[in-house]
Design an enzyme around this catalytic site. Structure first.
Site, mmCIF file in Angstrom:
data_model
loop_
_atom_site.group_PDB
_atom_site.id
_atom_site.type_symbol
_atom_site.label_atom_id
_atom_site.label_comp_id
_atom_site.label_asym_id
_atom_site.label_seq_id
_atom_site.Cartn_x
_atom_site.Cartn_y
_atom_site.Cartn_z
ATOM 1 N N ARG A 247 0.582 -1.077 0.158
ATOM 2 C CA ARG A 247 -0.026 -0.042 0.057
ATOM 3 C C ARG A 247 0.692 1.204 -0.058
ATOM 4 N NH1 ARG A 247 -3.698 -0.677 4.893
ATOM 5 N NH2 ARG A 247 -5.372 0.788 4.103
ATOM 6 N N GLN B 265 -1.619 3.606 -5.043
ATOM 7 C CA GLN B 265 -2.777 4.363 -4.403
ATOM 8 C C GLN B 265 -4.090 4.227 -4.783
ATOM 9 O OE1 GLN B 265 -1.140 6.575 -1.577
ATOM 10 N NE2 GLN B 265 0.094 4.812 -1.960
ATOM 11 N N ASP C 298 -5.852 0.699 -3.927
ATOM 12 C CA ASP C 298 -5.760 0.503 -2.490
ATOM 13 C C ASP C 298 -7.553 0.497 -1.956
ATOM 14 O OD1 ASP C 298 -5.521 0.057 0.139
ATOM 15 O OD2 ASP C 298 -4.059 1.592 0.630
ATOM 16 N N SER D 125 -7.724 0.917 1.780
ATOM 17 C CA SER D 125 -8.154 2.329 2.041
ATOM 18 C C SER D 125 -9.407 2.863 1.879
ATOM 19 C CB SER D 125 -6.959 3.220 1.715
ATOM 20 O OG SER D 125 -5.845 3.128 2.403
ATOM 21 N N TYR E 188 2.238 -0.800 9.337
ATOM 22 C CA TYR E 188 1.259 -1.181 10.303
ATOM 23 C C TYR E 188 1.724 -1.262 11.737
ATOM 24 C CZ TYR E 188 -1.424 -2.898 6.076
ATOM 25 O OH TYR E 188 -1.984 -2.882 5.189
HETATM 26 P P1 NAD Z 1 -5.530 -1.171 10.168
HETATM 27 O O1 NAD Z 1 -6.782 -0.983 9.779
HETATM 28 O O2 NAD Z 1 -4.798 -2.303 10.150
HETATM 29 O O3 NAD Z 1 -5.355 -0.737 11.801
HETATM 30 C C1 NAD Z 1 -6.019 0.508 12.120
HETATM 31 C C2 NAD Z 1 -5.107 1.179 13.413
HETATM 32 O O4 NAD Z 1 -5.234 0.389 14.599
HETATM 33 C C3 NAD Z 1 -3.855 1.529 13.050
HETATM 34 O O5 NAD Z 1 -3.391 2.845 12.988
HETATM 35 C C4 NAD Z 1 -2.925 0.834 13.930
HETATM 36 O O6 NAD Z 1 -1.616 1.327 14.301
HETATM 37 C C5 NAD Z 1 -3.926 0.747 15.260
HETATM 38 N N1 NAD Z 1 -3.645 -0.021 16.301
HETATM 39 C C6 NAD Z 1 -3.430 -1.633 16.134
HETATM 40 N N2 NAD Z 1 -3.142 -1.883 17.302
HETATM 41 C C7 NAD Z 1 -3.438 -0.926 18.419
HETATM 42 C C8 NAD Z 1 -3.553 -1.180 19.698
HETATM 43 N N3 NAD Z 1 -3.314 -2.131 20.525
HETATM 44 N N4 NAD Z 1 -3.858 0.060 20.532
HETATM 45 C C9 NAD Z 1 -4.383 1.371 19.474
HETATM 46 N N5 NAD Z 1 -4.191 1.165 18.238
HETATM 47 C C10 NAD Z 1 -4.090 -0.011 17.696
HETATM 48 O O7 NAD Z 1 -4.658 0.199 9.635
HETATM 49 P P2 NAD Z 1 -4.727 0.920 8.323
HETATM 50 O O8 NAD Z 1 -5.732 2.059 8.445
HETATM 51 O O9 NAD Z 1 -4.866 -0.139 7.329
HETATM 52 O O10 NAD Z 1 -3.538 1.579 8.173
HETATM 53 C C11 NAD Z 1 -2.176 1.248 8.842
HETATM 54 C C12 NAD Z 1 -0.986 2.261 8.462
HETATM 55 O O11 NAD Z 1 -0.745 2.224 7.277
HETATM 56 C C13 NAD Z 1 -1.563 3.700 8.742
HETATM 57 O O12 NAD Z 1 -0.603 4.297 9.186
HETATM 58 C C14 NAD Z 1 -1.996 4.100 7.434
HETATM 59 O O13 NAD Z 1 -1.820 5.648 7.393
HETATM 60 C C15 NAD Z 1 -0.864 3.521 6.643
HETATM 61 N N6 NAD Z 1 -0.983 3.596 5.324
HETATM 62 C C16 NAD Z 1 -0.595 4.085 4.220
HETATM 63 C C17 NAD Z 1 -0.696 4.220 2.939
HETATM 64 C C18 NAD Z 1 0.176 4.901 2.198
HETATM 65 O O14 NAD Z 1 1.215 5.206 2.316
HETATM 66 N N7 NAD Z 1 -0.450 5.015 0.962
HETATM 67 C C19 NAD Z 1 -1.999 3.656 2.533
HETATM 68 C C20 NAD Z 1 -2.554 2.824 3.428
HETATM 69 C C21 NAD Z 1 -2.353 2.852 4.613
#
Ligand code: NAD
Length: 400
Positions: free
Chosen positions: A129, A135, A138, A141, A235
């Site tokens: 991702r 992007q 995704d 997202s 993650y």
């Molecule tokens: P996800 O749905 O897997 O998890 C949701 C959130 O839960 C995450 O922010 C994670 O840190 C948090 N989490 C996990 N365990 C936890 C705990 N015990 N207590 C509190 N919080 C906890 O995550 P997601 O939304 O798919 O995204 C993961 C990361 O990837 C984020 O930083 C997101 O910004 C990043 N991301 C980046 C891109 C990109 O670069 N284009 C695209 C998608 C996601």
């Protein structure tokens, strides 16, 4: 009549079979894009109705309506939102592709069947991702964003008070206090939406980097002693037992002042961590609302949450099990999802037909299996198949 070998792949849109699923894999605007690229599109009759797209809208976009059996038989690519139930995987044949949120790590038996049948399976969960060219593909997202938005709306609808501050001739209402736990894509969207509705919002996450993102939306960040750098792919990583206990202890005192708790915390490949314990629920005021986006049949972030159900505790706390909330915003979620599918198909089929490139990082990851070979390294590991040397082609990489 057999198809000319240089013809663009025929894309089939199947109605979803998972209980309660209202999305459709391609909306009429995505169909129109595929038609423009030369792909014939077959749509199962009524496939889009629950998402708000009529059969007539598909026909106007250029699709041909057909039966499920004919679509499965005649399509080169089957586009789905979730893994079809009812034994469809066994009916697919070599040269066919299935693309969707196939949840491959939890559907390993189906992945094996697809590989054994020579089918190409493409799973959005495996997309790398962080690449800029991924992007537009995704779907995790786009669907998390829809779910996060919807979480704030669902919470507001279940809460018996105003979210914004109201000063009226009949009295004054104080603004609701909302906390969003897990501030990835869904959580940030929930924060932004709750803020727009006028609530006072706090965010919390284990990833230290998320503080800045939360604060940039005008929300407060709940500081914790449990903090980590992001692991692979951005993650969070799973906490140790001691960290989990410390986190639950910290949260149980911090959460009692909130009216609405929205949880989205996930760690890939793990059951969601429990963050709202029984002790926390007991301490919440009657009328408080918890929306658990982590809710699944494997557990959730809130003790007692049931996927797809609303439970009210004897003390008047509403717990909404909302693990598939993007399906609750079916038109917008399907519109975004359809464009994610078009982007992936464009990458995998630059000239209209599948052209798997074993050297391409996106192909290597998002393709679970093709031509009888399991490609994705995580799925190979889960099926205990030895890793492939990076320069290897698919030849000789046998599924079994
Ligand atoms: P996800 O749905 O897997 O998890 C949701 C959130 O839960 C995450 O922010 C994670 O840190 C948090 N989490 C996990 N365990 C936890 C705990 N015990 N207590 C509190 N919080 C906890 O995550 P997601 O939304 O798919 O995204 C993961 C990361 O990837 C984020 O930083 C997101 O910004 C990043 N991301 C980046 C891109 C990109 O670069 N284009 C695209 C998608 C996601």
């Amino acid at each position: 009549m057999s198809k000319p070998t240089n013809a663009a792949a025929t894309i089939g849109v199947l109605a979803e079979t998972a209980e309660g699923e209202r999305r459709v894999s391609l909306d009429p605007s995505a169909v129109a894009l595929l038609i423009k690229r030369g792909h014939p599109v077959l749509t199962e009759s009524r496939a889009g109705v629950a998402a708000g797209f009529s059969d007539a809208a598909y026909v106007a976009a250029g699709a041909t309506l057909s039966t499920r059996a004919r679509i499965v038989d005649e399509s080169d690519v089957l586009a789905v939102v979730r893994m079809p139930v009812g034994g469809l995987v066994k009916k697919l044949r070599p040269e066919q592709t299935i693309i969707g949120l196939l949840d491959p790590l939890n559907n390993l038996d189906d992945m094996k069947i697809l590989a054994d049948h020579g089918v190409t399976a493409v799973a959005f969960e495996l997309l790398p991702r962080t690449l800029s060219r991924s992007q537009g593909m995704d779907a995790l997202s786009s669907q998390a964003s829809a779910a996060g938005y919807r979480a704030a709306i669902v919470a507001a609808a279940a809460f018996g008070r105003y979210l914004p501050m109201m000063i009226t001739a009949s009295g004054t209402a104080t603004p609701a206090k909302v906390i969003v736990i897990g501030t990835g894509v869904a959580g940030l969207q929930a924060i932004a939406t709750a803020r727009r509705l006028g609530a006072v919002v706090t965010g919390y996450d284990v990833r230290a980097a998320s503080r800045q993102e939360v604060e940039s939306l005008g929300a407060r960040f709940l500081t914790s002693t449990i903090s980590q750098a992001a692991g692979n792919g951005g993650y969070a990583t799973a906490l140790t037992a001691d960290e989990r206990a410390a986190q639950q202890g910290e949260l149980s005192s911090a959460l009692t002042g909130f009216d609405i708790i929205i949880t989205t915390a996930k760690v890939p490949g793990r059951t969601p961590p429990v963050l709202v314990t029984r002790q926390t629920l007991d301490a919440l005021r009657p009328g408080s609302v918890c929306v658990d986006l982590g809710a699944s049949d494997k557990g959730g972030n809130v003790v007692g949450s049931v996927p797809g159900k609303t439970v009210v505790t004897p003390d008047g706390v509403t717990i909404i099990g909302a693990g598939e909330l993007a399906s609750d915003l079916p038109a917008s979620a399907s519109q975004m999802y359809g464009h994610n599918i078009v982007a992936v198909l464009t990458a995998l089929m630059p000239n209209g037909a599948l052209a798997f490139d074993p050297e391409d990082e996106i192909h290597q990851s998002i393709v679970v299996c093709t031509a009888g070979n399991i490609i994705n390294p995580a799925i190979r590991a889960a099926l205990t198949i030895e890793p492939v040397a990076s320069s290897a082609t698919t030849e000789g990489v046998l599924a079994s």
